[in-house]
Scaffold this motif. Structure first.
Motif, PDB file in Angstrom:
ATOM      1  N   VAL A   1       0.868  -1.179   0.000  1.00  0.00           N
ATOM      2  CA  VAL A   1       0.000   0.000   0.000  1.00  0.00           C
ATOM      3  C   VAL A   1       0.900   1.223   0.000  1.00  0.00           C
ATOM      4  N   VAL A   2       0.862   1.971  -1.092  1.00  0.00           N
ATOM      5  CA  VAL A   2       1.643   3.200  -1.178  1.00  0.00           C
ATOM      6  C   VAL A   2       0.756   4.342  -0.683  1.00  0.00           C
ATOM      7  N   VAL A   3       1.206   5.000   0.390  1.00  0.00           N
ATOM      8  CA  VAL A   3       0.468   6.141   0.937  1.00  0.00           C
ATOM      9  C   VAL A   3       1.067   7.398   0.326  1.00  0.00           C
ATOM     10  N   VAL A   4       0.222   8.151  -0.344  1.00  0.00           N
ATOM     11  CA  VAL A   4       0.658   9.349  -1.051  1.00  0.00           C
ATOM     12  C   VAL A   4       0.153  10.582  -0.320  1.00  0.00           C
ATOM     13  N   SER A   5       1.069  11.479  -0.004  1.00  0.00           N
ATOM     14  CA  SER A   5       0.681  12.763   0.568  1.00  0.00           C
ATOM     15  C   SER A   5       0.235  13.669  -0.575  1.00  0.00           C
ATOM     16  N   ALA A   6      -1.012  14.129  -0.495  1.00  0.00           N
ATOM     17  CA  ALA A   6      -1.571  15.010  -1.525  1.00  0.00           C
ATOM     18  C   ALA A   6      -1.951  16.333  -0.875  1.00  0.00           C
ATOM     19  N   ALA A   7      -0.976  16.919  -0.185  1.00  0.00           N
ATOM     20  CA  ALA A   7      -1.219  18.160   0.551  1.00  0.00           C
ATOM     21  C   ALA A   7      -1.630  19.283  -0.396  1.00  0.00           C
ATOM     22  N   ILE A   8      -2.474  20.150   0.119  1.00  0.00           N
ATOM     23  CA  ILE A   8      -2.968  21.297  -0.664  1.00  0.00           C
ATOM     24  C   ILE A   8      -2.179  22.526  -0.239  1.00  0.00           C
ATOM     25  N   PRO A   9      -1.243  22.989  -1.087  1.00  0.00           N
ATOM     26  CA  PRO A   9      -0.436  24.157  -0.699  1.00  0.00           C
ATOM     27  C   PRO A   9      -1.282  25.421  -0.636  1.00  0.00           C
ATOM     28  N   GLY A  10      -0.905  26.313   0.271  1.00  0.00           N
ATOM     29  CA  GLY A  10      -1.586  27.597   0.372  1.00  0.00           C
ATOM     30  C   GLY A  10      -2.912  27.540   1.104  1.00  0.00           C
ATOM     31  N   HIS A  11      -3.311  26.391   1.582  1.00  0.00           N
ATOM     32  CA  HIS A  11      -4.569  26.263   2.318  1.00  0.00           C
ATOM     33  C   HIS A  11      -4.369  26.782   3.733  1.00  0.00           C
ATOM     34  N   LYS A  12      -5.465  27.178   4.408  1.00  0.00           N
ATOM     35  CA  LYS A  12      -5.339  27.679   5.777  1.00  0.00           C
ATOM     36  C   LYS A  12      -4.853  26.587   6.730  1.00  0.00           C
ATOM     37  N   VAL A  13      -5.105  25.317   6.384  1.00  0.00           N
ATOM     38  CA  VAL A  13      -4.535  24.221   7.164  1.00  0.00           C
ATOM     39  C   VAL A  13      -3.087  24.060   6.711  1.00  0.00           C
ATOM     40  N   PRO A  14      -2.119  24.256   7.608  1.00  0.00           N
ATOM     41  CA  PRO A  14      -0.710  24.199   7.195  1.00  0.00           C
ATOM     42  C   PRO A  14      -0.361  22.864   6.532  1.00  0.00           C
ATOM     43  N   GLU A  15       0.513  22.940   5.537  1.00  0.00           N
ATOM     44  CA  GLU A  15       0.942  21.717   4.847  1.00  0.00           C
ATOM     45  C   GLU A  15       1.531  20.707   5.822  1.00  0.00           C
ATOM     46  N   TRP A  16       2.241  21.201   6.839  1.00  0.00           N
ATOM     47  CA  TRP A  16       2.837  20.305   7.831  1.00  0.00           C
ATOM     48  C   TRP A  16       1.777  19.402   8.448  1.00  0.00           C
ATOM     49  N   GLU A  17       0.625  19.972   8.800  1.00  0.00           N
ATOM     50  CA  GLU A  17      -0.449  19.176   9.392  1.00  0.00           C
ATOM     51  C   GLU A  17      -1.002  18.167   8.376  1.00  0.00           C
ATOM     52  N   GLN A  18      -1.049  18.553   7.132  1.00  0.00           N
ATOM     53  CA  GLN A  18      -1.528  17.636   6.091  1.00  0.00           C
ATOM     54  C   GLN A  18      -0.548  16.476   5.900  1.00  0.00           C
ATOM     55  N   TRP A  19       0.749  16.776   5.960  1.00  0.00           N
ATOM     56  CA  TRP A  19       1.761  15.715   5.849  1.00  0.00           C
ATOM     57  C   TRP A  19       1.652  14.753   7.023  1.00  0.00           C
ATOM     58  N   LEU A  20       1.443  15.330   8.218  1.00  0.00           N
ATOM     59  CA  LEU A  20       1.298  14.485   9.401  1.00  0.00           C
ATOM     60  C   LEU A  20       0.101  13.549   9.269  1.00  0.00           C
ATOM     61  N   SER A  21      -0.955  14.017   8.644  1.00  0.00           N
ATOM     62  CA  SER A  21      -2.144  13.185   8.444  1.00  0.00           C
ATOM     63  C   SER A  21      -1.809  11.987   7.563  1.00  0.00           C
ATOM     64  N   ALA A  22      -0.967  12.191   6.544  1.00  0.00           N
ATOM     65  CA  ALA A  22      -0.543  11.066   5.697  1.00  0.00           C
ATOM     66  C   ALA A  22       0.314  10.087   6.506  1.00  0.00           C
ATOM     67  N   GLY A  23       1.166  10.611   7.384  1.00  0.00           N
ATOM     68  CA  GLY A  23       1.951   9.744   8.252  1.00  0.00           C
ATOM     69  C   GLY A  23       1.065   8.945   9.191  1.00  0.00           C
TER      70      GLY A  23
END
Length: 197
Positions: free
Chosen positions: A103-125
């Motif tokens: 299972v390849v987990v892909v981070s598909a963070a949305i840049p420039g969103h009010k939710v910081p990219e760091w938090e989006q990356w953590l969600s993929a982790g």
């Protein structure tokens, strides 16, 4: 059904004990049979139960099994042969071959969103960790890898990633042929402290 699994996961364990008993299984010890289609669907359902600030779903899953997995590994090995560190990366690539499910987990963070990219990356982790715990709870073993193929542009192109997407983890899942060797772990006293103000 994981008929050859020797996973300690059991209905007799409390949820806390089940989580405490999880171990990463070496890739060579992850063998068939792998999860059934219904079990894979359940595993994906478990993976999706992660914190997701803003309900962005900033991740994707790519399921790789069977003949497709064999072809994917062959293509990665061909790419490995073009690299200066070919011998080393071939060893890393071969780790993908044993487990019946990748299972390849892909981070598909949305840049420039009010939710910081760091938090989006953590969600993929967190999704990678949920896959490990879910596999363990279902009686399978798993291992979270990255490796050169998670960062090489030609290798990630084989996965059809969209612009800006990155591989957060490559999670191998299968029955356990050999249990994980116990290893020393840090204790809570080594890494946790109470804040005092």
């Amino acid at each position: 059904m994981a008929s050859t699994a020797i996973n300690p996961a059991s209905d007799a364990l409390s949820p806390a004990d089940l989580l405490a008993s999880r171990r990463s299984i070496v890739p060579d010890a992850l063998v068939g049979p792998g999860p059934s289609r219904a079990e894979i669907d359940r595993l994906v359902e478990i993976a999706l139960r992660v914190p997701d600030h803003g309900r962005l779903s900033p991740w994707r899953l790519i399921l790789v099994a069977g003949e497709t997995k064999d072809r994917w590994v062959e293509r990665l090995l061909a790419l490995a042969d073009t690299r200066e560190d070919a011998a080393k990366v071939r060893v890393s690539t071969r780790k993908l071959a044993c487990a019946p499910l990748v299972v390849v987990v892909v981070s598909a963070a949305i840049p420039g969103h009010k939710v910081p990219e760091w938090e989006q990356w953590l969600s993929a982790g967190a999704m990678c960790m949920n896959l490990l715990n879910g596999a363990h709870a279902m009686g399978y073993g798993a291992n979270w890898l990255t490796g050169w193929h998670a960062y090489d542009a030609q290798a990630t192109a084989l996965l059809g990633l969209e612009e800006g997407q990155k591989v957060a983890g490559v999670v191998l899942v299968g029955s356990i042929a050999e249990p994980a060797t116990p290893r020393p772990r840090v204790g809570a006293e080594d890494v946790a402290r109470w804040l005092t103000l």
